[in-house]
Design a protein around this motif. Sequence first.
Motif, PDB file in Angstrom:
ATOM      1  N   SER A  29       0.828  -1.135  -0.048  1.00 37.57           N
ATOM      2  CA  SER A  29      -0.022   0.185   0.055  1.00 37.57           C
ATOM      3  C   SER A  29       0.838   1.321   0.025  1.00 37.57           C
ATOM      4  O   SER A  29       0.505   2.213   0.988  1.00 37.57           O
ATOM      5  CB  SER A  29      -0.959  -0.055   1.273  1.00 37.57           C
ATOM      6  N   ASN A  30       1.799   1.329  -0.914  1.00 37.42           N
ATOM      7  CA  ASN A  30       2.714   2.250  -1.026  1.00 37.42           C
ATOM      8  C   ASN A  30       2.363   3.416  -2.161  1.00 37.42           C
ATOM      9  O   ASN A  30       2.656   2.705  -3.356  1.00 37.42           O
ATOM     10  CB  ASN A  30       4.095   1.947  -0.972  1.00 37.42           C
ATOM     11  N   VAL A  31       2.284   4.348  -2.136  1.00 29.28           N
ATOM     12  CA  VAL A  31       1.755   5.461  -2.959  1.00 29.28           C
ATOM     13  C   VAL A  31       2.888   5.664  -3.939  1.00 29.28           C
ATOM     14  O   VAL A  31       2.887   5.884  -5.163  1.00 29.28           O
ATOM     15  CB  VAL A  31       1.443   6.899  -2.447  1.00 29.28           C
ATOM     16  N   TRP A  34       3.688   3.724  -7.369  1.00 27.62           N
ATOM     17  CA  TRP A  34       3.017   4.190  -8.575  1.00 27.62           C
ATOM     18  C   TRP A  34       3.935   4.579  -9.533  1.00 27.62           C
ATOM     19  O   TRP A  34       3.583   4.639 -10.752  1.00 27.62           O
ATOM     20  CB  TRP A  34       1.995   5.206  -8.269  1.00 27.62           C
ATOM     21  N   TYR A 247      -7.291  -0.113 -13.254  1.00 26.31           N
ATOM     22  CA  TYR A 247      -7.598   0.852 -12.428  1.00 26.31           C
ATOM     23  C   TYR A 247      -8.496   1.818 -12.685  1.00 26.31           C
ATOM     24  O   TYR A 247      -9.067   2.403 -11.545  1.00 26.31           O
ATOM     25  CB  TYR A 247      -6.021   1.825 -12.045  1.00 26.31           C
ATOM     26  N   ILE A 337       0.135   9.515   3.538  1.00 26.01           N
ATOM     27  CA  ILE A 337       0.920   9.616   2.258  1.00 26.01           C
ATOM     28  C   ILE A 337       2.302   9.808   2.606  1.00 26.01           C
ATOM     29  O   ILE A 337       3.322   9.804   2.099  1.00 26.01           O
ATOM     30  CB  ILE A 337       0.194  10.532   1.221  1.00 26.01           C
ATOM     31  N   GLN A 340       4.355   7.396   3.904  1.00 31.82           N
ATOM     32  CA  GLN A 340       4.722   6.382   2.487  1.00 31.82           C
ATOM     33  C   GLN A 340       6.099   6.988   2.112  1.00 31.82           C
ATOM     34  O   GLN A 340       7.040   6.353   1.477  1.00 31.82           O
ATOM     35  CB  GLN A 340       3.564   6.134   1.890  1.00 31.82           C
TER      36      GLN A 340
END
Length: 384
Positions: A29-31, A34, A247, A337, A340
Amino acid sequence: MSTAGGRDLRLDLFRGLALWLIFLDHIPSNVVSWITIRNYGFSDATEIFVFISGYTAAFVYGATMQERGFLVASARILRRAWQVYVAHVFLFTIYMAEIAYVAASFENPLYAEEMGVFEFLRQPDVTLVQALLLKFKPANMDVLPLYIVLLAFFPPYVWLTLRAPTVALFVTVAIYALAWEFGINLPAYPSGHWVFNPFAWQLLFCFGAWCALGGIDRIGGFIRSPWVVALAIAYLAVSFAVVLTWYVPPWTRFVPKAVAEWMYPIDKTNLDVLRVAHFFALAALAVRFVPRDWPALKSRWARPAVVCGQHSLEIFCLGVFLAFAAHFAMAELSDGIAMQIIVSVAGVMVMIGAAAVMSWYKLIEGRHAGSRATSSTGPAGSSS
């Protein structure tokens, strides 16, 4: 990799970048993940890492086999496999201790379940034996066993590639096809099979070796041709469009049903053909637009990735530890966030710092060895 013209920094650069991307992908769950290539196409950093590992291994040990024969080269390859095996066991031991300590200290058994070590905590004696046999692998620890197995069977492939490269290429493709046709894989513990099927993933490793041992010279002109570059760009664009539908669910209607049924699932375990094609497209563009003498490869901006790529085994192991530490910080402190981004950037910086320290030690050890050689041979030379 070293060549007659010096070290090819492209390999170090892309391997270092792959190590960073693997680390970011390992954080749940690491932004920041992306930015990794898995979100924009069918393949990810693992393909890059495996291909370059095969390329560099073949370049080093292929030269040894040509100069000193099959036996000496095989001994060196197997010694390297043993070194990686020892690193894997060391990593496993520390990793288990890290997870068990955190799970017990914070009374959160979900850590053990999420990282795939519940079986180890339940039956440590049996599971430890299975781990030594490379059958039990916690989360994020599947790459090194793959590399160990590929190295163990690497000597005959190098020998064959040096003598009959076309036959060698046919063999690796045939093994890949047979693995797909008959579902061949190695068993895992406590159930299932290896996450990275070595009979499938050997395709990239061996193709990298084939390129290193003269193959890239045979297909270099073909890869750089305008129509291949255009085809690669088109394929990357199509794959990006398909990934976008993952997505944005409403966009799935733009993918024809027949195409979706043929395409899915895009299997990572068995190295789906679509993943292979995506990697080849990326590689073709890299060869075309990143020349070996590109000045930026020696710039201070590229240096952090290059130095990490030059110490890939150590940095990969460190990345596994850091990924769990980042997961712990996000679970216990904050999963916002800002956190992260902090743990992601901090982890990459630690990897860069560790690689820089290792390079410094290597440099001073080399100077020390050189000074000793000078002091022991200099007087003799002057007296003669």
